[in-house]
Scaffold this motif. Sequence first.
Motif, short mmCIF file in Angstrom:
data_model
loop_
_atom_site.label_atom_id
_atom_site.label_comp_id
_atom_site.label_asym_id
_atom_site.label_seq_id
_atom_site.Cartn_x
_atom_site.Cartn_y
_atom_site.Cartn_z
N TYR A 213 0.85 -1.19 0.00
CA TYR A 213 0.00 0.00 0.00
C TYR A 213 0.90 1.24 0.00
CZ TYR A 213 -4.22 -2.67 0.33
OH TYR A 213 -5.26 -3.53 0.02
N ARG A 214 0.62 2.15 -0.93
CA ARG A 214 1.54 3.26 -1.15
C ARG A 214 0.97 4.64 -0.82
NH1 ARG A 214 4.40 0.23 -0.08
NH2 ARG A 214 6.14 -0.75 -1.18
N LEU A 215 -0.30 4.69 -0.45
CA LEU A 215 -0.86 5.94 0.08
C LEU A 215 -1.67 5.57 1.32
CD1 LEU A 215 -1.45 8.99 -0.07
CD2 LEU A 215 -3.44 8.46 -1.49
N VAL A 216 -1.34 6.20 2.45
CA VAL A 216 -2.06 5.97 3.69
C VAL A 216 -2.63 7.30 4.16
CG1 VAL A 216 -1.91 5.21 6.09
CG2 VAL A 216 -0.56 4.04 4.33
N ILE A 217 -3.94 7.33 4.34
CA ILE A 217 -4.63 8.53 4.84
C ILE A 217 -5.21 8.17 6.21
CG2 ILE A 217 -6.47 10.20 4.44
CD1 ILE A 217 -6.27 9.50 1.44
N VAL A 218 -4.71 8.83 7.24
CA VAL A 218 -5.21 8.59 8.60
C VAL A 218 -6.09 9.77 8.97
CG1 VAL A 218 -4.62 8.22 11.02
CG2 VAL A 218 -3.16 7.27 9.22
N LEU A 219 -7.36 9.50 9.25
CA LEU A 219 -8.28 10.53 9.73
C LEU A 219 -8.15 10.57 11.24
CD1 LEU A 219 -11.33 9.56 7.47
CD2 LEU A 219 -9.52 11.21 6.99
N GLY A 220 -7.44 11.57 11.75
CA GLY A 220 -6.97 11.54 13.14
C GLY A 220 -7.71 12.44 14.09
N GLY A 221 -9.02 12.33 14.18
CA GLY A 221 -9.77 13.10 15.17
C GLY A 221 -10.24 14.43 14.62
N THR A 222 -10.97 15.17 15.46
CA THR A 222 -11.58 16.43 15.03
C THR A 222 -10.87 17.66 15.61
OG1 THR A 222 -13.14 16.31 16.87
CG2 THR A 222 -13.84 15.36 14.78
N LEU A 223 -9.77 17.47 16.33
CA LEU A 223 -9.03 18.57 16.92
C LEU A 223 -7.60 18.57 16.42
CD1 LEU A 223 -10.14 18.07 20.63
CD2 LEU A 223 -10.92 19.89 19.12
N ASN A 224 -7.00 19.77 16.31
CA ASN A 224 -5.61 19.85 15.89
C ASN A 224 -4.71 19.06 16.84
OD1 ASN A 224 -5.98 21.46 13.62
ND2 ASN A 224 -5.87 23.38 14.81
N LEU A 225 -4.99 19.15 18.15
CA LEU A 225 -4.15 18.45 19.12
C LEU A 225 -4.21 16.95 18.91
CD1 LEU A 225 -2.36 18.49 21.65
CD2 LEU A 225 -4.45 18.45 23.02
N LEU A 226 -5.41 16.41 18.69
CA LEU A 226 -5.54 14.97 18.48
C LEU A 226 -4.84 14.55 17.20
CD1 LEU A 226 -9.28 14.40 19.49
CD2 LEU A 226 -7.23 14.18 20.90
N ARG A 227 -5.01 15.34 16.15
CA ARG A 227 -4.33 15.02 14.88
C ARG A 227 -2.82 15.04 15.08
NH1 ARG A 227 -1.22 16.10 11.05
NH2 ARG A 227 -0.45 17.85 12.27
N ALA A 228 -2.31 16.07 15.77
CA ALA A 228 -0.87 16.18 15.99
C ALA A 228 -0.36 15.02 16.84
CB ALA A 228 -0.54 17.52 16.65
N GLN A 229 -1.13 14.58 17.84
CA GLN A 229 -0.71 13.45 18.66
C GLN A 229 -0.61 12.18 17.83
OE1 GLN A 229 -3.66 13.43 21.79
NE2 GLN A 229 -2.44 14.71 23.15
N THR A 230 -1.57 11.96 16.94
CA THR A 230 -1.52 10.78 16.07
C THR A 230 -0.33 10.86 15.13
OG1 THR A 230 -3.93 10.56 16.19
CG2 THR A 230 -2.81 9.42 14.39
N GLN A 231 -0.10 12.06 14.55
CA GLN A 231 1.05 12.25 13.66
C GLN A 231 2.35 11.93 14.40
OE1 GLN A 231 1.09 14.03 10.21
NE2 GLN A 231 2.98 12.86 10.26
N ARG A 232 2.48 12.45 15.60
CA ARG A 232 3.71 12.23 16.37
C ARG A 232 3.91 10.76 16.69
NH1 ARG A 232 5.40 11.89 21.73
NH2 ARG A 232 7.33 13.02 22.26
N ARG A 233 2.82 10.07 17.04
CA ARG A 233 2.93 8.65 17.36
C ARG A 233 3.43 7.86 16.15
NH1 ARG A 233 -0.34 5.47 20.89
NH2 ARG A 233 0.44 3.33 20.84
N LEU A 234 2.87 8.13 14.97
CA LEU A 234 3.30 7.43 13.76
C LEU A 234 4.73 7.81 13.40
CD1 LEU A 234 0.05 7.72 11.63
CD2 LEU A 234 1.04 5.62 12.51
N ASP A 235 5.07 9.09 13.55
CA ASP A 235 6.44 9.54 13.25
C ASP A 235 7.44 8.85 14.17
OD1 ASP A 235 5.60 11.22 11.24
OD2 ASP A 235 5.60 13.03 12.48
#
Length: 981
Positions: A213-235
Amino acid sequence: MTNTPSGVLLDIHTSALAGMGSMPRHFERWAALAADDSHPDADLGEELFRSLLISGDDALIALWDRHLTAWDFAEDPPWGADSPARTDERRAVVYERLRFGTELRKALDEAVPVAKVPGATVITREFTPWYTPERAAARSFYWTAYEQKLRDKGWSEAAIAGLDQASRAVVERLTDPEQPTARQAKGLVVGYVQSGKTANFTGVTAKAIDAGYRLVIVLGGTLNLLRAQTQRRLDMELIGQENILRGADVTDVDSLVGVDYVGDDEDWPKFVRHGGRPSTLGAFDIERLTTRDNDYKSLAQGIRALEFEKRVPARPLHDPANLHHAAARILVVKKNKAVLTKLVKDLKQIHGILGELPTLIIDDESDQASVNTSDPKKWERGSTERTAINGLISKLLGLLPRAQYVGYTATPFANVFIDPGDEEDIFPRDFLISLPRPSGYMGVQDFHDLDDVGGGEGEAERRHVRGIYDSTGDRLQEALDAFVLTGALKCYRAAHGVPSDSFRHHTMLVHESVRMVEHTALALRINTMWHNAAHTRPEGHARLASLFEKDFRPHADGGGLPTPATYDELKPYVTDARRLINKGGGPVIVVNGDSEHDYSQPDLDFDRTPNVWKILVGGTKLSRGFTVEGLTITYYRRTTQQADTLMQMGRWFGFRRGYRDLVRLYIGREETLGRGRNAKTVDLYEAFEAICRDEELFRAELARYAPMVDGRPQVTPAQIPPLVAQHLPWVKPSARNKMFNAELVEVRSPGTWVEPTAYPEAPDELAHNTERWESVLAALSQDPVRLSVGDGPAYEARVGTVSHETLTKVLCDLRWSIPSQFSPHLEFLLEAGRQPAKIDDWLVITPLQTSTRRVEARILGHGPFTLARRTRRRGSLFGALSEPKHRAAALRTAGAVETAGNASVEQFVRPRRGALLLYPVVESEPRLTADGTVNAGDVVMAFSFVAPKSSVGTGRPLVRFRAIDSGRRDAIVIDRDDTHS
C-alpha cells in the motif's frame, strides 16, 4: 559474540532458531549445524541449557520467549496438529517438534509460561487469502522496526504477538495490493475506550505498506491536538528519524529548517532509527505529506508529490515490478470539512495514477463525524458537519478505486447500524474485528460488578467507586483531597523504586455540565476550595490522614507496590504533590470551547509537556478521543440520554500502571435527567453500567458466532444488525420504508446461559404471562432443597421437573415487549423437541431469597415463593435477572460444567435434561390478598435457562438467518415495499 558458556550458547541458539524459520524443528540438529564452524566444542546438552534458564539468564530467556510465544500464537499452522493457539496443548506440540526432554520443558514453562490470553474476534465475509506468512516475512521492513520499538517500550512478547495476530487479521482481509482488479474492502475494528487502538492501526499501517500500500490517509480526530498526537505517534514509532530528516544533517542548523521534533522534542532520541535511509537499505522511504504542526493544506511540492516513478513505465503502479520500489506517502488529517475538501480537490487533479494506487484509509474514532447516523436524535449537535464529513469520505473512496477503509472505535453501534439506505456508505461489509481486553487495562469490570445483582456493593465498587454525596453533603472537597493524597502516594512510590515514568502525569477530571458558564463557576469554586484546603497545615493533614486510613490504605495494591503503613510516612510527600499540582499558575484548567484555543494550552499536550499535574474541568470536548493521561480521580455527574456519548465519557478507563489501586470514581447516584414535567431521577452509575452491559454482551455475541463451521462464517457483518437488535431495540433502519434484509430465525445455545430481559410492562400482559406458568408452578416441590456445586455458596430452592413439551407450550404463549429478542431462542427449543427429540425434560429451580427485604407470597394458589426485586435498565429491558450463585446448579444439571454438585444437585443430572431458573420478580411493593397471594399483574415471571449439549448436533452453525428478499441476499437493507412478509 562472547566466549562465556552462556554467551556461546546464546549465539548458537540465536542462529539455530533463525534457521528454523517459522516452525519448530529438531533443535539439537539445528544447534549442531549452527555450532559446527564457530563453536565445534560447545556444550549443547540440555542440562547446561536448563541450568542457564533456572539461573535466570535474561538474554537466553528473552530469545526463547520471543520464539515460543510466536509459535504459541500461530493461527492454524501446518505443523500445529490442530492444537488451539495459546494453550498447553500447542506448547506440547512445539516441544515434541523440538525433541526436548521433560526436565527442560519444565524449566522453559517456568521461564516462559504460556500466555493464555484471548485472541481477536473476527466476523468476516469469505475472502481470498493472499497475505500468507511467507509473503509477510518476505517484506517486513517497517513491521520489524515497529515490533522492536514496542520491545524497547517494555511490551511483553505475548502483547507483541497479540498485536501481530490482530493486525494480520485486518491486513489479510484487505485487497491484495498487487492484484490486477481494483476492489475496495471496508471493515471495522472495535477496541475498548482508551485501550491502545492506535497501536493496532500503527501495526496495520506497517504491515500494509510493507505489503504494497503506497498511500495511507489517517483521519486523526476532530481537533488539531488529536491530529498532531496521532502524527507524532506514527512519526516516532513507524516512520522514523531518517524519513523525517530526508537527508538533513542534524549537526547543520541550516539544513534542519522546517524539520519538526529536532531540538524541541525531548523524546527525539526515542524515535525509531532504521540505520540509514530505508531506500538505501533495500526497502523504500516514507514521505510525509503532513507534519506534527501542519495539517494537510495542499500537496507540499504540488501535484508532483503524488507522482510515482515507475521502474517499468509500461506497467501499472500496482504491478510488483513497480510497487515495491516506490516510496509510500502518509497523511494524517483532521476530520474537518475544509481540510478534507482541499484533499479531495487536489486528488481530482491527478489523473491516471489514482486508479493504480493501493490506498489505505484509517478512520480513528470512526463513529464520530464519519457516520451518517441512522438515528440523528442520539447526536447532541453537529449533524450537518457529520453529514459533510461522511460525504467527503465517500468522495475519497470514489476517487481511489483501490482504497481500503478501516474504521476504529470503542463504541461500535453507530458503525454497525450506519444508515442502511446508502449501500455505498462506510458500513463494515467485509469484516468486523473485536480486539481483546489488553493486559493491565482498567475497564468496566474494574468499576462494575456485572455479575452481582443482589443489590449489595460488590468488590469493584468498594475499591474504586464513590458517590457524589454522603451524609455531610457534596464530596467535591473529598475528591480534591483524594487527588492530593494519590499524588503524594505516587511521589512516595517513585522514591521507593517504582519507575517514575508511571507517574509522569497526574490528573483529576471534573465533569458536571456541558454549559460553559457553569465550567467557569466550577473552576472558581475548585480554586477557592484549593486555597482554603490547608493541605500543609494541621487541619488539612488531619483530613488527609482520615481519608488515607478509611479509603486508601485498606485498598492498597497487594502486588508489591510500596505503600506507607501510616500517614506519617506519607506526610513528607504531600508538599511535593501540592507543589507539582500548583505549578504554572494554579491547579485548574478549563477545557470547554468549540475552538482550538483550549487545546493549545501547554498543560494539555501530554506528549510534549514533561509533567502535567492538573485538575481538568470541562464538558463534551473532554469526552471524545482526547486521552487524559495520568487520570486518577474523576468527579462525574454529567447526565445524558445518549448511550454512545455516555460510553465515551468513560475517561476513567485506561492503563494505570503503578497506581490502579489509587483510582477513584466519584459518580452521581441520583441525578436529574431532563427538565420540568419530563424530569426524572436516574442513577448515573447504573445507567453507565447498563451501557457497559450492552458493550460486553455485544462482544460476547461476536465471540460466540465467530468460529467457522465447515470453513464458512456463521455470521457475516451484514447479519450483525438483527443479531444485536435483541438487546438494543432502538436500532432500526432510518427510513420508514427500509428494513434489514437479514432476519434472525434461530439461535442455538447448547450449554450456554440464555437470559431474556424484554418482559412486558402492562399489568394485563404480566397477568397473562403469570397464568401461563401455572402448570410449572404446580410441579415444584413443596419442601425446599439445598443446592450447591463444588466450593460455591449453597442456597435453598423449590425444584421440580417438567417435560420439554410442557415447558415449550408455556414459552409459546408468553408475551414480550420485544418479541424478536426471544423468538430465535424459542425456535431453537421447538426444533430440539421435534423427532428425534434432543431434550427430554427440564429441571425448574425457583430460588428462595434470603434478603431482609424479601417478600413471601403465593402465586396462583401455589407456594409460598419469595419475590425477587429487580429494576429495568433501559425502556422495557431489565439488567441481569439471575444471580451468579444460583446458576451453578442449573449449569451442572444440564451438563454444562464438570464440577460435581451436592447430592441434591447430582440426583437431577441427566444427559438430555435442561435446567431453568424461575424468578417471580417485582419492581415495586406488590399487592397481596389476605391469604398472602400476590396480584398476577404485579409479577414478572422472569426466567433463564441452559439447554443440554444434546440439544444440537455438532458441525452446525449456532445461528440461522433468513433473507427477507431472497433475490437480494447480499443487500444489507431492502425496501419494505418490496417484501411480502
